[in-house]
Motif scaffolding. Structure first.
Motif: not given
Length: 374
Positions: A264-278
Motif C-alpha cells: 500500500a505504501m509503495l502504491a500510494e506513498p505519503p506526500p513529499q515533505t522535503g527534497y533537495g538540489a545540488l
C-alpha cells in the motif's frame, strides 16, 4: 566623534571587565534594536538614547542636561547600554579597530563552563576564553554580539582578558527563504536553473521494493546470543497453543500484514515533505538547496499571519571542498577565494527563489535580509 552622543566612560573601572560591541559610523540604535529583537523577542528599550530633560530650579520649562545613552534590555538578566561616542585614540586604547565610532556596553552574568574542546572556533570564543568557555546566558549574549558585529562590520571586546573579536563579514554566506509557497521539485529546479543551469535534483537513492521474500519466516543467526528464543519461548508458545494458534501461523499472519502495508505504501506513498538540489561548483565546492517544512522560525517571523503555523524553508547552503574550514575563525586564503566566488551564486539563487515564492530572506544568524541588498 559625534557630539550628540555621550562619551564612553573610560574611567569606569568595570568597563574593561564587561563585553563591548564596537561599530563603525553610520549605524543607528534602531538597527541594533532590530537585531536584538531578531534573537531576543522580548528585547526593548528601558531608556531610549537621547537628551535628558529636567526642570532647573527657578527656571521656566525644561532644559537639556546633555546626551544620554540608552539602555536596551535584551533579556531578563542582560542589557546593552549605549551608544557611546569614542575617538580613534580611545578605541585603540581598548584594542578596538581604529574605524570604531560608537561602542555599546554589554552587562550580563559571568557564567563559565569547562575548558574549550579541540576543534572549530568560527566565532573566536575558544580563543578569547581558553580556560573556561561562556555558557548559558553569557554564551547567548556573546554569540549575539559576534553576530551583530559580523552583520554590521564591527568588533567585540570580550571581558576581563580584553580579547578583541573582529568577525569576517563574509564568513557566513548561507541564506534561507521562508514562505508559505510550496514548489514541486521540478518547479524549484527550473527556478534555480534560471541562475545556474548546472543544477540538478538530489533525490536519487536506492530503490526499495519491499522486504526480503523470507522476512519474518525464519529466525536469524545471532538471536540466541541475544537471549531471544528461536521460536518465541515456552511461555509464548503455551499462550498461542491455548488459543489454537501455531507459532508458524502467527509468523505467516504478521508477515502477510506487513507485506500488505508495504504494498500500500509503495502504491500510494505519503506526500513529499522535503527534497533537495545540488550545483557542482568544481574546485569551489557545492551549492545545496534544501526544501522542507519548518516549525521553528526566526523570532521576527513568528507573529506574521502567514507564518503562525510554520513555513516552507528554502535553504541555500555553500559546502566547500574542506568542510572543516567553515568552522575556522581565520580560514585559508584558498577557502576565502572559493567563498568569494560562491557568495554571488548563493545570493542569486536566494533572489530567484524569493521572486518565485515570496516571503522573507534570513541569513545564517536568523537576521532578515532585504532582497534588494543581495
Amino acid at each position: 566623534m559625534d557630539p550628540a552622543l555621550p562619551r564612553l566612560p573610560l574611567d569606569d573601572p568595570g568597563l574593561r571587565t564587561r563585553h563591548l560591541l564596537a561599530l563603525p559610523a553610520g549605524i543607528g540604535p534602531d538597527e541594533v534594536e532590530v537585531l536584538a529583537v531578531s534573537r531576543f523577542p522580548a528585547a526593548r528599550w528601558e531608556t531610549r538614547p537621547g537628551v535628558l530633560q529636567q526642570r532647573a530650579p527657578g527656571a521656566r520649562g525644561a532644559r537639556g542636561t546633555g546626551p544620554t545613552p540608552g539602555v536596551l534590555r535584551v533579556s531578563r538578566l542582560s542589557t546593552l547600554t549605549g551608544p557611546y561616542a569614542v575617538q580613534p585614540g580611545e578605541a585603540l586604547s581598548l584594542g578596538l579597530p581604529a574605524a570604531t565610532a560608537v561602542v555599546y556596553d554589554a552587562a550580563c552574568p559571568r557564567e563559565r563552563g569547562e575548558r574549550p574542546y579541540p576543534g572549530g572556533d568560527r566565532e573566536g570564543l575558544k580563543r578569547a576564553f581558553p580556560d573556561a568557555v561562556p555558557v548559558r546566558e553569557e554564551e547567548r549574549v556573546l554569540l549575539w554580539l559576534v553576530a551583530v558585529a559580523r552583520r554590521l562590520g564591527g568588533a567585540v571586546r570580550t571581558g576581563e582578558r580584553g580579547t578583541v573579536l573582529t568577525p569576517d563579514i563574509d564568513a557566513a554566506i548561507d541564506l534561507t527563504v521562508y514562505t508559505r509557497g510550496w514548489l514541486e521539485p521540478d518547479e524549484t529546479l527550473a527556478v534555480v536553473q534560471q541562475v545556474l543551469p548546472r543544477a540538478r535534483l538530489a533525490m536519487d537513492g536506492v530503490p526499495w521494493t519491499g522486504p526480503a521474500p523470507d522476512a519474518g519466516r525464519h529466525a536469524r543467526p545471532g538471536l540466541a546470543a541475544l537471549g531471544v528464543p528461536e521460536r518465541g519461548g515456552a511461555g509464548l508458545r503455551d499462550a498461542l497453543e491455548r488459543h489454537g494458534i501455531e507459532d508458524e501461523d502467527l509468523r505467516r499472519r504478521l508477515h502477510a500484514e506487513a507485506e500488505a502495508y508495504d504494498r500500500a505504501m509503495l502504491a500510494e506513498p505519503p506526500p513529499q515533505t522535503g527534497y533537495g538540489a545540488l550545483v557542482d561548483l568544481g574546485v569551489d565546492g557545492l551549492l545545496a538547496i534544501e526544501v522542507h517544512g519548518e516549525e521553528v522560525l526566526p523570532p521576527l517571523l513568528r507573529e506574521l499571519p502567514w507564518a503562525k503555523a510554520g513555513a516552507v524553508a528554502y535553504r541555500v547552503r555553500w559546502e566547500p571542498t574542506d568542510i572543516e574550514e567553515l568552522e575556522l575563525e581565520r580560514p585559508s586564503f584558498e577557502h576565502r577565494v572559493a567563498r568569494g566566488r560562491a557568495m554571488p551564486q548563493v545570493q542569486a539563487v536566494a533572489r530567484a527563489l524569493h521572486a518565485a515564492v515570496g516571503g522573507e530572506i534570513a541569513d545564517a544568524a536568523d537576521f532578515l535580509v532585504n532582497p534588494a541588498d543581495l
